[in-house]
Scaffold this active site. Structure first.
Site, mmCIF file in Angstrom:
data_model
loop_
_atom_site.group_PDB
_atom_site.id
_atom_site.type_symbol
_atom_site.label_atom_id
_atom_site.label_comp_id
_atom_site.label_asym_id
_atom_site.label_seq_id
_atom_site.Cartn_x
_atom_site.Cartn_y
_atom_site.Cartn_z
ATOM 1 N N GLY A 81 -17.734 21.941 21.090
ATOM 2 C CA GLY A 81 -16.811 21.040 20.383
ATOM 3 C C GLY A 81 -15.606 20.681 21.236
ATOM 4 O O GLY A 81 -14.536 20.353 20.718
ATOM 5 N N GLY B 210 -13.374 17.446 20.704
ATOM 6 C CA GLY B 210 -12.523 17.249 19.531
ATOM 7 C C GLY B 210 -11.054 17.523 19.835
ATOM 8 O O GLY B 210 -10.688 17.888 20.958
ATOM 9 N N LYS C 102 -19.179 10.732 26.564
ATOM 10 C CA LYS C 102 -17.838 10.503 26.007
ATOM 11 C C LYS C 102 -16.771 10.726 27.079
ATOM 12 O O LYS C 102 -16.903 11.616 27.925
ATOM 13 C CB LYS C 102 -17.572 11.491 24.855
ATOM 14 N N LYS D 287 -15.572 28.261 5.840
ATOM 15 C CA LYS D 287 -15.300 29.075 7.032
ATOM 16 C C LYS D 287 -15.565 30.559 6.746
ATOM 17 O O LYS D 287 -15.985 31.314 7.613
ATOM 18 C CB LYS D 287 -13.861 28.857 7.501
HETATM 19 N N1 LIG Z 1 -4.282 23.267 11.820
HETATM 20 C C1 LIG Z 1 -4.428 22.016 11.486
HETATM 21 O O1 LIG Z 1 -3.482 21.331 11.056
HETATM 22 C C2 LIG Z 1 -5.801 21.384 11.667
HETATM 23 C C3 LIG Z 1 -5.944 19.993 11.608
HETATM 24 C C4 LIG Z 1 -7.216 19.468 11.790
HETATM 25 C C5 LIG Z 1 -8.318 20.304 12.036
HETATM 26 N N2 LIG Z 1 -8.132 21.653 12.057
HETATM 27 C C6 LIG Z 1 -9.275 22.589 12.277
HETATM 28 O O2 LIG Z 1 -9.640 22.548 13.655
HETATM 29 C C7 LIG Z 1 -11.053 22.760 13.785
HETATM 30 C C8 LIG Z 1 -11.627 21.638 14.646
HETATM 31 O O3 LIG Z 1 -11.321 20.407 14.020
HETATM 32 P P1 LIG Z 1 -10.847 19.142 14.866
HETATM 33 O O4 LIG Z 1 -10.248 18.209 13.864
HETATM 34 O O5 LIG Z 1 -10.084 19.585 16.038
HETATM 35 O O6 LIG Z 1 -12.249 18.572 15.330
HETATM 36 P P2 LIG Z 1 -12.595 17.077 15.698
HETATM 37 O O7 LIG Z 1 -11.526 16.468 16.507
HETATM 38 O O8 LIG Z 1 -13.044 16.366 14.473
HETATM 39 O O9 LIG Z 1 -13.827 17.323 16.674
HETATM 40 C C9 LIG Z 1 -15.004 17.746 16.158
HETATM 41 C C10 LIG Z 1 -15.907 18.306 17.246
HETATM 42 O O10 LIG Z 1 -17.088 18.687 16.525
HETATM 43 C C11 LIG Z 1 -18.197 18.062 17.130
HETATM 44 N N3 LIG Z 1 -19.129 17.674 16.081
HETATM 45 C C12 LIG Z 1 -18.996 16.657 15.212
HETATM 46 N N4 LIG Z 1 -20.044 16.630 14.378
HETATM 47 C C13 LIG Z 1 -20.823 17.666 14.725
HETATM 48 C C14 LIG Z 1 -22.045 18.170 14.250
HETATM 49 N N5 LIG Z 1 -22.690 17.597 13.238
HETATM 50 N N6 LIG Z 1 -22.561 19.247 14.839
HETATM 51 C C15 LIG Z 1 -21.909 19.828 15.860
HETATM 52 N N7 LIG Z 1 -20.768 19.394 16.375
HETATM 53 C C16 LIG Z 1 -20.227 18.335 15.804
HETATM 54 C C17 LIG Z 1 -17.668 16.848 17.866
HETATM 55 O O11 LIG Z 1 -18.545 16.630 18.930
HETATM 56 P P3 LIG Z 1 -19.072 15.198 19.366
HETATM 57 O O12 LIG Z 1 -18.190 14.788 20.497
HETATM 58 O O13 LIG Z 1 -20.477 15.461 19.764
HETATM 59 O O14 LIG Z 1 -18.961 14.278 18.168
HETATM 60 C C18 LIG Z 1 -16.286 17.310 18.311
HETATM 61 O O15 LIG Z 1 -16.368 17.976 19.539
HETATM 62 C C19 LIG Z 1 -11.629 22.765 12.378
HETATM 63 O O16 LIG Z 1 -11.942 24.075 11.999
HETATM 64 C C20 LIG Z 1 -10.524 22.187 11.514
HETATM 65 O O17 LIG Z 1 -10.508 22.713 10.208
HETATM 66 C C21 LIG Z 1 -6.900 22.192 11.895
#
Ligand SMILES: NC(=O)c1ccc[n+]([C@@H]2O[C@H](COP(=O)([O-])OP(=O)(O)OC[C@H]3O[C@@H](n4cnc5c(N)ncnc54)[C@H](OP(=O)(O)O)[C@@H]3O)[C@@H](O)[C@H]2O)c1
Length: 333
Positions: free
Chosen positions: A7, A10, A40, A123
């Site tokens: 991931g 992301g 990407k 989770k």
């Molecule tokens: N603390 C906070 O305020 C906060 C805010 C947002 C998120 N978070 C947490 O941070 C963590 C990561 O979230 P994020 O928002 O950073 O992620 P994100 O930017 O949405 O990125 C998602 C990642 O997951 C991959 N992915 C998407 N669909 C998938 C699938 N079906 N199977 C496998 N991989 C997949 C994507 O890969 P591709 O490039 O292949 O699409 C990308 O690398 C989560 O647990 C979320 O709850 C926390």
């Protein structure tokens, strides 16, 4: 230490990957990418910085996942957390590959395991599975990102960097919550994964503890603009949760899951006080401030100054989410 990131394209994954790359003597980084995502820009950039980018279909048979993970000391999973199955398959493979530490996709605000936040419950399913395997792990929660904490400025000056303006003040705006600059997340992770004290534990790292009122007034002071206060009381928040829950119960789509999560976060983070160091301590987390008192972070004021100067970087800016139309918390006025 050999570290694999799943991931890495992301928001969280980028922060972690770039922090690990900064320490080439300490970390040898492999980024596993979904085959369809290999071109990407995020992966090209990682390749250019010396990261081994390896295509891996996360739905591949178990043996393929095991073969991919053999030799890795630490596996960090930062994928979307909407379904537990992908991470469970990875955990099974990491276990058989004798990975020394598995970091599941947590990285959120602190919240009790059940009954408050549907995403936290998903989770928890992953964590319970990890524990069933006795797979060495660390859960890392990071508070609420600075990057999703600000309201919109009336001039629209920050629109370039704020996809989800936080235009509602929940309650009276005086409840504290822990916030972190997304860019610091990776820095925290480099310390946590090299620290034996954090093995088989949950760790809470955060930069600053602020109220929404403080967030608004800092923005006003540094931008010179007045931001009107639009309050949502507990009754309104609970009604929003009820409506979003109904939609999700009728149709468990990702859009409805995100819509429900958004309303639940407002309750958890700004009404219940879940996302606080003292709540984390009660729930058994180690506190990052005590573990790493020397670690420097970006201050909230410096983050806002950067944004106001036009030098900020938004999160999710090029993406469209189906839930945006469903929630009143994040509407551009
Ligand atoms: N603390 C906070 O305020 C906060 C805010 C947002 C998120 N978070 C947490 O941070 C963590 C990561 O979230 P994020 O928002 O950073 O992620 P994100 O930017 O949405 O990125 C998602 C990642 O997951 C991959 N992915 C998407 N669909 C998938 C699938 N079906 N199977 C496998 N991989 C997949 C994507 O890969 P591709 O490039 O292949 O699409 C990308 O690398 C989560 O647990 C979320 O709850 C926390």
């Amino acid at each position: 230490m050999k570290v694999a990131i799943v991931g890495a394209s992301g928001e969280t994954g980028q922060s972690i990957a770039h922090a690990l790359i900064e320490q080439p003597d300490a970390f040898e980084v492999t980024a596993f990418c979904r085959p369809a995502s290999k071109d990407k820009a995020e992966f090209t950039q990682l390749r250019n910085r010396g990261v081994k980018v390896v295509s891996l279909d996360l739905e591949a048979p178990h043996e393929e996942l095991v073969a991919a993970l053999v030799g890795q000391d630490t596996v960090i999973c930062c994928i979307i957390p909407f379904v537990p199955e992908t991470q469970i398959a990875l955990a099974n493979a990491a276990n058989e590959a004798k990975v020394k530490r598995f970091v599941p996709s947590a990285f959120g605000p602190v919240c009790p395991p059940v009954g408050v936040l549907v995403l936290r419950e998903i989770k928890e399913v992953v964590l319970r599975h990890i524990q069933k395997l006795y797979l060495p792990y660390t859960v890392i929660d990071v508070g609420w990102w600075y990057q999703t904490s600000l309201p919109r400025l009336p001039s629209g000056k920050l629109d370039y960097a704020i996809k989800f303006p936080n235009n509602k003040i929940v309650g009276d705006g005086n409840l504290r919550s822990a916030l972190t600059d997304l860019r610091d997340v990776g820095k925290y992770i480099t310390r946590i994964i090299t620290d034996e004290r954090t093995l088989n534990k949950s760790v809470f790292v955060y930069n600053e503890v602020l109220t929404q009122e403080q967030i608004y007034s800092t923005l006003e002071e540094l931008s010179g603009e007045k931001v009107s206060r639009d309050y949502a009381n507990e009754e309104e928040i609970l009604a929003n949760i009820g409506a979003a829950q109904n939609r999700y119960d009728q149709d468990g789509s990702v859009a409805n899951l995100l819509g429900l999560s958004t309303t639940q976060y407002a309750n958890s983070v700004w009404l219940r006080g879940d996302n606080l160091p003292e709540s984390a301590s009660y729930l058994g987390y180690l506190n990052g401030k005590e573990l790493y008192p020397d670690l420097k972070h970006v201050s909230f004021a410096d983050y806002v100054k950067e944004l106001v100067a036009g030098r900020g970087k938004g999160v999710y800016v090029d993406r469209v989410f189906g839930f945006e139309k469903d929630t009143k918390m994040f509407t551009k006025q």
